[in-house]
Enzyme design. Structure first.
Site, PDB file in Angstrom:
ATOM      1  N   GLN A   1     -24.648  -4.681   0.215  1.00  0.00           N
ATOM      2  CA  GLN A   1     -25.297  -3.390   0.469  1.00  0.00           C
ATOM      3  C   GLN A   1     -26.712  -3.617   0.986  1.00  0.00           C
ATOM      4  O   GLN A   1     -27.391  -2.682   1.369  1.00  0.00           O
ATOM      5  CB  GLN A   1     -25.393  -2.593  -0.835  1.00  0.00           C
ATOM      6  CG  GLN A   1     -24.058  -2.255  -1.452  1.00  0.00           C
ATOM      7  CD  GLN A   1     -24.256  -1.686  -2.842  1.00  0.00           C
ATOM      8  OE1 GLN A   1     -24.528  -0.508  -3.019  1.00  0.00           O
ATOM      9  NE2 GLN A   1     -24.111  -2.518  -3.851  1.00  0.00           N
ATOM     10  N   ASN A   2     -27.153  -4.883   0.945  1.00  0.00           N
ATOM     11  CA  ASN A   2     -28.543  -5.163   1.306  1.00  0.00           C
ATOM     12  C   ASN A   2     -28.722  -5.242   2.804  1.00  0.00           C
ATOM     13  O   ASN A   2     -27.786  -5.545   3.547  1.00  0.00           O
ATOM     14  CB  ASN A   2     -28.998  -6.456   0.629  1.00  0.00           C
ATOM     15  CG  ASN A   2     -29.013  -6.312  -0.872  1.00  0.00           C
ATOM     16  OD1 ASN A   2     -29.011  -5.189  -1.378  1.00  0.00           O
ATOM     17  ND2 ASN A   2     -28.996  -7.415  -1.579  1.00  0.00           N
TER      18      ASN A   2
ATOM     19  N   ASP B   1     -31.492  -6.994   4.037  1.00  0.00           N
ATOM     20  CA  ASP B   1     -32.623  -7.925   4.152  1.00  0.00           C
ATOM     21  C   ASP B   1     -32.282  -9.235   4.837  1.00  0.00           C
ATOM     22  O   ASP B   1     -33.152 -10.104   4.989  1.00  0.00           O
ATOM     23  CB  ASP B   1     -33.214  -8.195   2.757  1.00  0.00           C
ATOM     24  CG  ASP B   1     -32.168  -8.710   1.759  1.00  0.00           C
ATOM     25  OD1 ASP B   1     -31.147  -9.295   2.187  1.00  0.00           O
ATOM     26  OD2 ASP B   1     -32.371  -8.521   0.539  1.00  0.00           O
TER      27      ASP B   1
ATOM     28  N   HIS C   1     -24.403  -1.587   4.859  1.00  0.00           N
ATOM     29  CA  HIS C   1     -25.454  -0.615   5.205  1.00  0.00           C
ATOM     30  C   HIS C   1     -26.293  -1.049   6.398  1.00  0.00           C
ATOM     31  O   HIS C   1     -27.382  -0.516   6.612  1.00  0.00           O
ATOM     32  CB  HIS C   1     -26.362  -0.371   3.978  1.00  0.00           C
ATOM     33  CG  HIS C   1     -25.642   0.309   2.855  1.00  0.00           C
ATOM     34  ND1 HIS C   1     -26.005   0.169   1.541  1.00  0.00           N
ATOM     35  CD2 HIS C   1     -24.572   1.136   2.860  1.00  0.00           C
ATOM     36  CE1 HIS C   1     -25.167   0.886   0.768  1.00  0.00           C
ATOM     37  NE2 HIS C   1     -24.297   1.471   1.546  1.00  0.00           N
TER      38      HIS C   1
ATOM     39  N   CYS D   1     -31.816   2.181  19.920  1.00  0.00           N
ATOM     40  CA  CYS D   1     -32.361   3.390  20.524  1.00  0.00           C
ATOM     41  C   CYS D   1     -31.448   4.574  20.221  1.00  0.00           C
ATOM     42  O   CYS D   1     -30.234   4.495  20.421  1.00  0.00           O
ATOM     43  CB  CYS D   1     -32.489   3.197  22.037  1.00  0.00           C
ATOM     44  SG  CYS D   1     -32.980   4.727  22.865  1.00  0.00           S
TER      45      CYS D   1
ATOM     46  N   CYS E   1     -38.053   2.843  22.734  1.00  0.00           N
ATOM     47  CA  CYS E   1     -37.156   2.005  23.533  1.00  0.00           C
ATOM     48  C   CYS E   1     -37.856   1.597  24.826  1.00  0.00           C
ATOM     49  O   CYS E   1     -38.425   2.449  25.514  1.00  0.00           O
ATOM     50  CB  CYS E   1     -35.895   2.812  23.843  1.00  0.00           C
ATOM     51  SG  CYS E   1     -34.725   1.970  24.896  1.00  0.00           S
TER      52      CYS E   1
ATOM     53  N   CYS F   1     -35.746   3.497  27.866  1.00  0.00           N
ATOM     54  CA  CYS F   1     -35.774   4.948  28.136  1.00  0.00           C
ATOM     55  C   CYS F   1     -36.915   5.669  27.399  1.00  0.00           C
ATOM     56  O   CYS F   1     -37.026   6.889  27.492  1.00  0.00           O
ATOM     57  CB  CYS F   1     -34.430   5.582  27.772  1.00  0.00           C
ATOM     58  SG  CYS F   1     -34.137   5.667  26.005  1.00  0.00           S
TER      59      CYS F   1
ATOM     60  N   SER G   1     -25.790  -4.692  -8.793  1.00  0.00           N
ATOM     61  CA  SER G   1     -25.579  -3.366  -8.201  1.00  0.00           C
ATOM     62  C   SER G   1     -25.339  -2.343  -9.307  1.00  0.00           C
ATOM     63  O   SER G   1     -24.566  -2.598 -10.230  1.00  0.00           O
ATOM     64  CB  SER G   1     -24.374  -3.402  -7.252  1.00  0.00           C
ATOM     65  OG  SER G   1     -24.150  -2.117  -6.731  1.00  0.00           O
TER      66      SER G   1
ATOM     67  N   GLU H   1     -28.447  -5.857 -16.777  1.00  0.00           N
ATOM     68  CA  GLU H   1     -28.180  -4.567 -17.436  1.00  0.00           C
ATOM     69  C   GLU H   1     -26.712  -4.201 -17.247  1.00  0.00           C
ATOM     70  O   GLU H   1     -26.030  -4.780 -16.430  1.00  0.00           O
ATOM     71  CB  GLU H   1     -29.011  -3.451 -16.772  1.00  0.00           C
ATOM     72  CG  GLU H   1     -30.477  -3.736 -16.573  1.00  0.00           C
ATOM     73  CD  GLU H   1     -31.260  -3.714 -17.868  1.00  0.00           C
ATOM     74  OE1 GLU H   1     -30.783  -3.074 -18.832  1.00  0.00           O
ATOM     75  OE2 GLU H   1     -32.325  -4.351 -17.920  1.00  0.00           O
TER      76      GLU H   1
END
Ligand code: NAD
Length: 245
Positions: free
Chosen positions: A102-103, A105, A120, A128, A149, A152, A190, A217
């Site tokens: 999902q990262n 980076d 993601h 653009c 861009c 354009c 996650s 957790e």
């Protein structure tokens, strides 16, 4: 640390040699990137509205400075950690087939992972909104905002998913396919709160996969689908797994 749990998980990973790894923001915490949610989460300091597609289109001069700071100054300084590197080694050793992340980076790729499905998108590219021209972030001049861009002069947007956008189709199809065909799914860092990403481990479970979860957790996955919860940070648990495999 739960040494028995780690030994048990290592045996299952080595036995099946058909795993996938599903990662969330937690795996990059030890690289210095905070998660979005929780006490130190990014959304305690910034308004999530800046990543809403309609807001971005209407007020790019408000969104772009935050995007620049978060994703092109802060993220850029982060390096992969030992958990990213051990996952890449597990792929090279044919214990896992791919990473579904999902990262945004790029740290799995920087660590050497080859098959990474970016659920993601990725902050390393910009696109653009008018002509679909793609450009690498390192070629963009961030001193003049909003970024435009060079073909354009329309608005450039980072090529990751904003609120209100669809999941990239290839990543979606490939991730579901990987989940349906694996024997082991390792969930790392996650909360399970973000949909449709959270469907991926659930789909693996539905198809009979053994679910290993790594998180200090409990998450929404823990009680619903997890078979073994290895409670600790991604780096300490992956080091333990590496020693036990
Ligand atoms: P989240 O921010 O909702 O939750 C992070 C999870 O990581 C929590 O369950 C937490 O307990 C766990 N965690 C914290 N420290 C950890 C550690 N050292 N080791 C292992 N786990 C740890 O994350 P999410 O569920 O991935 O969803 C947030 C969304 O935000 C995702 O869609 C993601 O795209 C995006 N995001 C990405 C980045 C990034 O690219 N690095 C950073 C923040 C958010």
């Amino acid at each position: 640390m739960d040494y028995d749990g780690i030994k048990n998980a290592a045996e299952i990973i080595s036995y099946y040699k058909n795993g996938i790894v599903f990662t969330g923001a937690g795996i990059s915490v030890e690289s210095g990137i905070p998660p979005f949610r929780g006490d130190n989460g990014i959304w305690n300091r910034y308004n999530p509205e800046v990543l809403d597609l309609n807001f971005f289109k209407n007020y790019p001069e408000e969104s772009w400075p935050v995007i620049k700071e978060l994703f092109f100054e802060f993220f850029d300084r982060a390096e992969p950690n030992e958990a990213h590197r051990i996952i890449a080694e597990m792929e090279a050793d044919e214990l896992i087939n791919c990473v579904v992340t999902q990262n945004i980076d790029n740290l799995h790729q920087s660590a050497g992972s080859k098959t990474v499905y970016e659920f993601h998108g990725n902050a390393q590219r910009l696109i653009c909104l008018n002509c679909d021209y793609e450009v690498a972030a390192k070629e963009v001049d961030f001193s003049v905002l909003p970024c435009r861009c060079k073909k354009c002069n329309h608005l450039l947007k980072p090529d990751f998913i904003f609120f209100g956008e669809q999941i990239p189709q290839d990543a979606y199809i490939n991730s579901l396919d990987a989940a349906r065909n694996c024997d082991v799914c390792i969930i790392v860092g996650s909360t399970g709160e973000v949909y449709p990403a959270a469907m991926i481990p659930a789909e693996a479970k539905r198809n009979g996969a053994y679910i290993i979860e790594i998180n200090p957790e409990e998450s929404l996955f823990t009680r619903e689908i997890t078979d073994v919860h290895l409670q600790g940070s991604a780096v300490e648990i992956f080091k333990g797994l590496k020693n036990a495999i």
